[in-house]
Every structure is written in C-alpha cells, then in structure tokens.
Design a protein around this motif. Structure first.
Motif, PDB file in Angstrom:
ATOM      1  N   PHE A  12      48.564   6.457 -63.637  1.00  0.00           N
ATOM      2  CA  PHE A  12      49.232   7.460 -62.641  1.00  0.00           C
ATOM      3  C   PHE A  12      50.471   7.435 -62.974  1.00  0.00           C
ATOM      4  CE2 PHE A  12      45.424   5.144 -60.833  1.00  0.00           C
ATOM      5  CZ  PHE A  12      44.651   6.186 -59.871  1.00  0.00           C
ATOM      6  N   ASN A  13      51.312   8.618 -62.676  1.00  0.00           N
ATOM      7  CA  ASN A  13      52.809   8.671 -62.910  1.00  0.00           C
ATOM      8  C   ASN A  13      53.316   9.685 -61.842  1.00  0.00           C
ATOM      9  OD1 ASN A  13      51.647  10.923 -63.894  1.00  0.00           O
ATOM     10  ND2 ASN A  13      52.470  10.581 -66.027  1.00  0.00           N
TER      11      ASN A  13
ATOM     12  N   GLN B 163      49.290   2.211 -53.861  1.00  0.00           N
ATOM     13  CA  GLN B 163      48.088   1.865 -53.307  1.00  0.00           C
ATOM     14  C   GLN B 163      46.721   2.819 -53.719  1.00  0.00           C
ATOM     15  OE1 GLN B 163      48.380   1.515 -49.086  1.00  0.00           O
ATOM     16  NE2 GLN B 163      49.021  -0.379 -49.360  1.00  0.00           N
ATOM     17  N   ILE B 164      45.587   2.278 -54.155  1.00  0.00           N
ATOM     18  CA  ILE B 164      44.429   3.012 -54.470  1.00  0.00           C
ATOM     19  C   ILE B 164      43.326   2.620 -53.694  1.00  0.00           C
ATOM     20  CG2 ILE B 164      43.005   3.728 -56.359  1.00  0.00           C
ATOM     21  CD1 ILE B 164      45.259   2.817 -58.353  1.00  0.00           C
ATOM     22  N   ALA B 165      42.659   3.558 -52.927  1.00  0.00           N
ATOM     23  CA  ALA B 165      41.657   3.278 -51.954  1.00  0.00           C
ATOM     24  C   ALA B 165      40.528   4.249 -52.154  1.00  0.00           C
ATOM     25  CB  ALA B 165      42.112   3.711 -50.520  1.00  0.00           C
TER      26      ALA B 165
ATOM     27  N   HIS C 102      38.710   8.685 -55.679  1.00  0.00           N
ATOM     28  CA  HIS C 102      39.705   8.240 -55.136  1.00  0.00           C
ATOM     29  C   HIS C 102      40.813   8.675 -54.499  1.00  0.00           C
ATOM     30  CE1 HIS C 102      37.487   4.480 -57.020  1.00  0.00           C
ATOM     31  NE2 HIS C 102      37.305   5.254 -57.917  1.00  0.00           N
ATOM     32  N   TYR C 103      41.482   7.626 -53.606  1.00  0.00           N
ATOM     33  CA  TYR C 103      42.709   8.253 -53.206  1.00  0.00           C
ATOM     34  C   TYR C 103      43.992   7.471 -53.248  1.00  0.00           C
ATOM     35  CZ  TYR C 103      38.988  10.748 -50.570  1.00  0.00           C
ATOM     36  OH  TYR C 103      37.921  11.523 -50.349  1.00  0.00           O
ATOM     37  N   PHE C 104      45.194   7.953 -53.575  1.00  0.00           N
ATOM     38  CA  PHE C 104      46.317   6.881 -53.727  1.00  0.00           C
ATOM     39  C   PHE C 104      47.524   7.503 -53.219  1.00  0.00           C
ATOM     40  CE2 PHE C 104      46.255  10.208 -57.177  1.00  0.00           C
ATOM     41  CZ  PHE C 104      47.572  10.481 -57.385  1.00  0.00           C
ATOM     42  N   ARG C 105      48.439   6.581 -52.914  1.00  0.00           N
ATOM     43  CA  ARG C 105      49.781   6.914 -52.486  1.00  0.00           C
ATOM     44  C   ARG C 105      50.800   6.079 -53.115  1.00  0.00           C
ATOM     45  NH1 ARG C 105      48.865   4.995 -46.179  1.00  0.00           N
ATOM     46  NH2 ARG C 105      48.583   2.852 -46.621  1.00  0.00           N
ATOM     47  N   ILE C 106      51.979   6.478 -52.910  1.00  0.00           N
ATOM     48  CA  ILE C 106      53.030   5.858 -53.496  1.00  0.00           C
ATOM     49  C   ILE C 106      54.239   5.812 -52.813  1.00  0.00           C
ATOM     50  CG2 ILE C 106      54.688   5.795 -55.695  1.00  0.00           C
ATOM     51  CD1 ILE C 106      52.501   7.761 -57.104  1.00  0.00           C
ATOM     52  N   ARG C 107      55.241   4.722 -52.650  1.00  0.00           N
ATOM     53  CA  ARG C 107      56.407   4.737 -51.928  1.00  0.00           C
ATOM     54  C   ARG C 107      57.503   4.176 -52.844  1.00  0.00           C
ATOM     55  NH1 ARG C 107      55.597   0.865 -46.759  1.00  0.00           N
ATOM     56  NH2 ARG C 107      54.869  -1.156 -47.899  1.00  0.00           N
ATOM     57  N   SER C 108      58.620   4.544 -52.818  1.00  0.00           N
ATOM     58  CA  SER C 108      59.879   3.687 -53.320  1.00  0.00           C
ATOM     59  C   SER C 108      60.371   2.548 -52.441  1.00  0.00           C
ATOM     60  CB  SER C 108      60.862   4.797 -53.426  1.00  0.00           C
ATOM     61  OG  SER C 108      61.488   5.315 -52.313  1.00  0.00           O
TER      62      SER C 108
ATOM     63  N   ASP D 293      52.342  11.750 -49.464  1.00  0.00           N
ATOM     64  CA  ASP D 293      51.277  12.502 -49.104  1.00  0.00           C
ATOM     65  C   ASP D 293      50.017  11.743 -49.848  1.00  0.00           C
ATOM     66  OD1 ASP D 293      52.783  14.164 -47.577  1.00  0.00           O
ATOM     67  OD2 ASP D 293      52.468  15.820 -49.156  1.00  0.00           O
ATOM     68  N   THR D 294      49.080  11.589 -49.257  1.00  0.00           N
ATOM     69  CA  THR D 294      47.595  11.237 -49.841  1.00  0.00           C
ATOM     70  C   THR D 294      47.203  11.992 -50.967  1.00  0.00           C
ATOM     71  OG1 THR D 294      46.990   9.968 -47.906  1.00  0.00           O
ATOM     72  CG2 THR D 294      45.274  10.380 -49.694  1.00  0.00           C
ATOM     73  N   LEU D 295      46.906  11.716 -52.041  1.00  0.00           N
ATOM     74  CA  LEU D 295      46.682  12.319 -53.201  1.00  0.00           C
ATOM     75  C   LEU D 295      45.225  11.878 -53.941  1.00  0.00           C
ATOM     76  CD1 LEU D 295      50.023  12.020 -55.135  1.00  0.00           C
ATOM     77  CD2 LEU D 295      49.200  14.158 -53.992  1.00  0.00           C
ATOM     78  N   THR D 296      44.352  12.753 -54.315  1.00  0.00           N
ATOM     79  CA  THR D 296      43.053  12.757 -54.524  1.00  0.00           C
ATOM     80  C   THR D 296      42.813  12.507 -56.164  1.00  0.00           C
ATOM     81  OG1 THR D 296      42.221  13.798 -52.626  1.00  0.00           O
ATOM     82  CG2 THR D 296      40.707  13.475 -54.657  1.00  0.00           C
ATOM     83  N   CYS D 297      42.014  11.764 -56.553  1.00  0.00           N
ATOM     84  CA  CYS D 297      41.829  11.296 -57.833  1.00  0.00           C
ATOM     85  C   CYS D 297      40.422  11.086 -58.300  1.00  0.00           C
ATOM     86  CB  CYS D 297      42.611  10.054 -58.410  1.00  0.00           C
ATOM     87  SG  CYS D 297      41.920   9.690 -60.124  1.00  0.00           S
ATOM     88  N   ILE D 298      39.924  12.059 -59.087  1.00  0.00           N
ATOM     89  CA  ILE D 298      38.425  11.935 -59.175  1.00  0.00           C
ATOM     90  C   ILE D 298      38.314  11.279 -60.614  1.00  0.00           C
ATOM     91  CG2 ILE D 298      36.256  13.334 -59.631  1.00  0.00           C
ATOM     92  CD1 ILE D 298      37.505  15.602 -57.605  1.00  0.00           C
ATOM     93  N   VAL D 299      37.456  10.302 -60.709  1.00  0.00           N
ATOM     94  CA  VAL D 299      37.255   9.509 -61.930  1.00  0.00           C
ATOM     95  C   VAL D 299      35.762   9.743 -62.418  1.00  0.00           C
ATOM     96  CG1 VAL D 299      37.109   7.199 -62.989  1.00  0.00           C
ATOM     97  CG2 VAL D 299      38.675   7.862 -61.333  1.00  0.00           C
TER      98      VAL D 299
END
Length: 174
Positions: free
Chosen positions: A2-3, A16-18, A48-54, A66-72
C-alpha cells in the motif's frame, strides 16, 4: 503493498486493513509508519478495505482517509508442462493453456535453481520451439502463467532434458 501521498506535517502514518467497510473486523492495524508505504502481512484472496491517517510530531492524529477498496485475487494457475520433444536440431515444449488473456513466461536453465537462464521469454501461446543447446548436459525448463494485469503464477516444477553431443557432430568435412 500500500502507498499514499505524503502529508506535509506528518511525522508518521497509521493504516488499518479490514474485512468490512465499517472496520468492525480489523485485520491489520499498523502505526508508526515513517514513510508513505506499507507492506502488509499476507491477506486472504477477497475484497478488503483500508484507510490511512497521518500523525503529527506532537502525536495529533489526523482524520482517517476515505475508505478505499482493495481486491486481492489469486495468481493464475501454474500450467502443467508436457515432456519435451527433441530432434537433432530443436526442442519443442508444450503446456496446458490456461484460458483467454493468459500469457506465459518460459525459462530454460543449465541449473535446477534457475540462478541464470539461457532463455527467459514471454509468450502468447502455450508452446515454444527453440534450437537445441550447443553444449551437452542436463537442461531444465519451467513455465508460469501471467494474467492480463501482469500477475504471475509460481513456476511449474522444472522438467529436465539431457542433450547429448557427440564429437563427430562437431567435425566438418574437409
């Protein structure tokens, strides 16, 4: 992997990855990330769903992205390789086609570990024919499938072939 983009006042980041968009089933929660990249632990083949914060140097945590989607998705299957066919001048190898849009990576090596390759070629068809190697010995061949997104399967179990050259073949008539 993830970047994300750098936030100007960020000292570090948290990701966080959920398994759900509401983050009630968090699979990974990693803070203290100093750069803008995170290599996750292995996760299941699914959405999966992920979000990032500083997080600033004074430990102030910014709002979650924002919640982002990742399909593995799993890599394409490894194609089974048939026994090589050899004549005096060439070797032909075939393997089972893996479906529409799949390409293949073929490798030939003198060593079973493939630390160096004699052939490393991308192919659109499930076969290859190449000139018989000049040197005697055992040669190893393997193939992998590559899906349209560039994801590659693990290579097949190496198939070996013995190439024999007799000294008389090297002589030319005078």
């Amino acid at each position: 992997k993830f970047n994300w983009l750098n936030v100007e006042d960020a000292a570090e980041y948290q990701i966080q990855i959920a398994g759900d968009a509401q983050f009630t089933h968090i699979l990974q929660d990693k803070d203290g990330i100093s750069g803008v990249e995170y290599h996750s632990l292995p996760i299941e083949f699914k959405t999966h769903y992920f979000r990032i914060r500083s997080i600033a140097s004074d430990d102030y945590a910014g709002a979650w992205s924002d919640t982002l989607t990742c399909i593995v998705e799993p890599p394409p299957p490894t194609p089974p390789v048939e026994s090589p066919k050899m004549d005096k001048k060439k070797i032909s190898i075939r393997w089972q086609a893996q479906g529409e849009g799949i390409t293949y990576r073929f490798q030939l090596s003198k060593d079973k570990s493939f630390s160096s390759t004699l052939i490393d070629e991308k192919l659109s068809e499930p076969s290859i024919t190449f000139p018989k190697p000049k040197g005697s010995g055992t040669y190893y061949a393997r193939v992998s499938s590559v899906d349209p997104d560039g994801f590659e399967s693990p290579p097949s179990t190496p198939q070996s072939s013995k190439v024999r050259r007799f000294p008389l073949e090297a002589l030319t008539p005078m």
